[in-house]
Motif scaffolding. Structure first.
Motif, PDB file in Angstrom:
ATOM      1  N   UNK A 174     -27.129  36.158  39.273  1.00  0.00           N
ATOM      2  CA  UNK A 174     -27.394  36.424  37.864  1.00  0.00           C
ATOM      3  C   UNK A 174     -28.906  36.347  37.654  1.00  0.00           C
ATOM      4  N   UNK A 175     -29.405  37.080  36.690  1.00  0.00           N
ATOM      5  CA  UNK A 175     -30.801  36.915  36.304  1.00  0.00           C
ATOM      6  C   UNK A 175     -30.865  36.983  34.795  1.00  0.00           C
ATOM      7  N   UNK A 176     -31.154  35.851  34.151  1.00  0.00           N
ATOM      8  CA  UNK A 176     -31.462  34.528  34.695  1.00  0.00           C
ATOM      9  C   UNK A 176     -30.212  33.865  35.276  1.00  0.00           C
ATOM     10  N   UNK A 177     -30.410  32.780  36.012  1.00  0.00           N
ATOM     11  CA  UNK A 177     -29.305  32.120  36.720  1.00  0.00           C
ATOM     12  C   UNK A 177     -28.536  31.173  35.806  1.00  0.00           C
ATOM     13  N   UNK A 178     -28.088  31.700  34.698  1.00  0.00           N
ATOM     14  CA  UNK A 178     -27.335  30.899  33.726  1.00  0.00           C
ATOM     15  C   UNK A 178     -26.435  31.842  32.933  1.00  0.00           C
ATOM     16  N   UNK A 179     -25.268  31.365  32.532  1.00  0.00           N
ATOM     17  CA  UNK A 179     -24.334  32.181  31.748  1.00  0.00           C
ATOM     18  C   UNK A 179     -24.042  31.436  30.444  1.00  0.00           C
ATOM     19  N   UNK A 180     -24.213  32.165  29.332  1.00  0.00           N
ATOM     20  CA  UNK A 180     -23.907  31.604  28.020  1.00  0.00           C
ATOM     21  C   UNK A 180     -22.593  32.189  27.524  1.00  0.00           C
ATOM     22  N   UNK A 181     -21.798  31.363  26.845  1.00  0.00           N
ATOM     23  CA  UNK A 181     -20.539  31.770  26.237  1.00  0.00           C
ATOM     24  C   UNK A 181     -20.844  32.504  24.934  1.00  0.00           C
ATOM     25  N   UNK A 182     -20.214  33.675  24.709  1.00  0.00           N
ATOM     26  CA  UNK A 182     -20.511  34.453  23.509  1.00  0.00           C
ATOM     27  C   UNK A 182     -19.852  33.903  22.246  1.00  0.00           C
ATOM     28  N   UNK A 215     -22.176  27.803  30.078  1.00  0.00           N
ATOM     29  CA  UNK A 215     -20.901  27.591  30.755  1.00  0.00           C
ATOM     30  C   UNK A 215     -21.020  27.720  32.269  1.00  0.00           C
ATOM     31  N   UNK A 216     -22.201  28.105  32.752  1.00  0.00           N
ATOM     32  CA  UNK A 216     -22.386  28.229  34.193  1.00  0.00           C
ATOM     33  C   UNK A 216     -23.880  28.258  34.472  1.00  0.00           C
ATOM     34  N   UNK A 217     -24.335  27.358  35.310  1.00  0.00           N
ATOM     35  CA  UNK A 217     -25.762  27.351  35.641  1.00  0.00           C
ATOM     36  C   UNK A 217     -25.972  27.068  37.120  1.00  0.00           C
ATOM     37  N   UNK A 256     -13.846  35.145  32.442  1.00  0.00           N
ATOM     38  CA  UNK A 256     -13.143  34.017  31.813  1.00  0.00           C
ATOM     39  C   UNK A 256     -14.114  33.068  31.106  1.00  0.00           C
ATOM     40  N   UNK A 257     -15.396  33.125  31.439  1.00  0.00           N
ATOM     41  CA  UNK A 257     -16.415  32.312  30.773  1.00  0.00           C
ATOM     42  C   UNK A 257     -16.818  32.896  29.421  1.00  0.00           C
ATOM     43  N   UNK A 258     -16.314  34.094  29.102  1.00  0.00           N
ATOM     44  CA  UNK A 258     -16.683  34.819  27.882  1.00  0.00           C
ATOM     45  C   UNK A 258     -18.204  34.942  27.813  1.00  0.00           C
ATOM     46  N   UNK A 259     -18.783  35.648  28.802  1.00  0.00           N
ATOM     47  CA  UNK A 259     -20.235  35.662  28.948  1.00  0.00           C
ATOM     48  C   UNK A 259     -20.961  36.587  27.977  1.00  0.00           C
ATOM     49  N   UNK A 260     -22.141  36.150  27.553  1.00  0.00           N
ATOM     50  CA  UNK A 260     -23.073  37.084  26.939  1.00  0.00           C
ATOM     51  C   UNK A 260     -23.515  38.032  28.048  1.00  0.00           C
TER      52      UNK A 260
END
Length: 114
Positions: A38-46, A52-54, A66-70
């Motif tokens: 990922x870039x950036x190496x983080x996932x935000x929930x929308x 929710x993932x870093x 399933x993380x409902x990512x932005x």
């Protein structure tokens, strides 16, 4: 500072222009790929914008959804070990549906998998 989009991703599919890994052309082959980076190496929930993932480890597309990512500005996809098939003149189409209803589609150039 994180260059993220405001829309989330609800659907993410990958198809090929010809049969691949036992699946006919135009059908979903998303399970043949993982998100390697990922870039950036983080996932935000929308839904609540929480982290929710870093972790830099790879995840399957279904785990990511399933993380409902932005929507991430950049994803690096890699074929899984399940997809060890050679192919010539193959192109992959990636389609994402966003929370606002927009559908984004991109097709790779033709390539040869050895």
């Amino acid at each position: 500072h994180f260059p993220y989009r405001l829309e989330g991703v609800t659907v993410f599919t990958i198809t090929a222009n010809k049969p691949f890994n036992g699946v006919e052309a135009g059908k979903d082959i998303t399970e043949c790929f993982i998100i390697e980076q990922f870039s950036p190496e983080i996932v935000f929930n929308y839904e609540d914008y929480s982290v929710c993932f870093d972790n830099a480890q790879s995840v399957t597309v279904s785990q990511w959804l399933s993380m409902k990512p932005l929507a991430s500005p950049c994803l690096l996809l890699r074929l899984t070990d399940k997809a060890q098939e050679t192919a010539s003149d193959i192109a992959f189409t990636i389609t994402m549906t966003l929370t606002d209803g927009k559908v984004l589609t991109s097709t790779t150039p033709m390539t040869n998998l050895l």
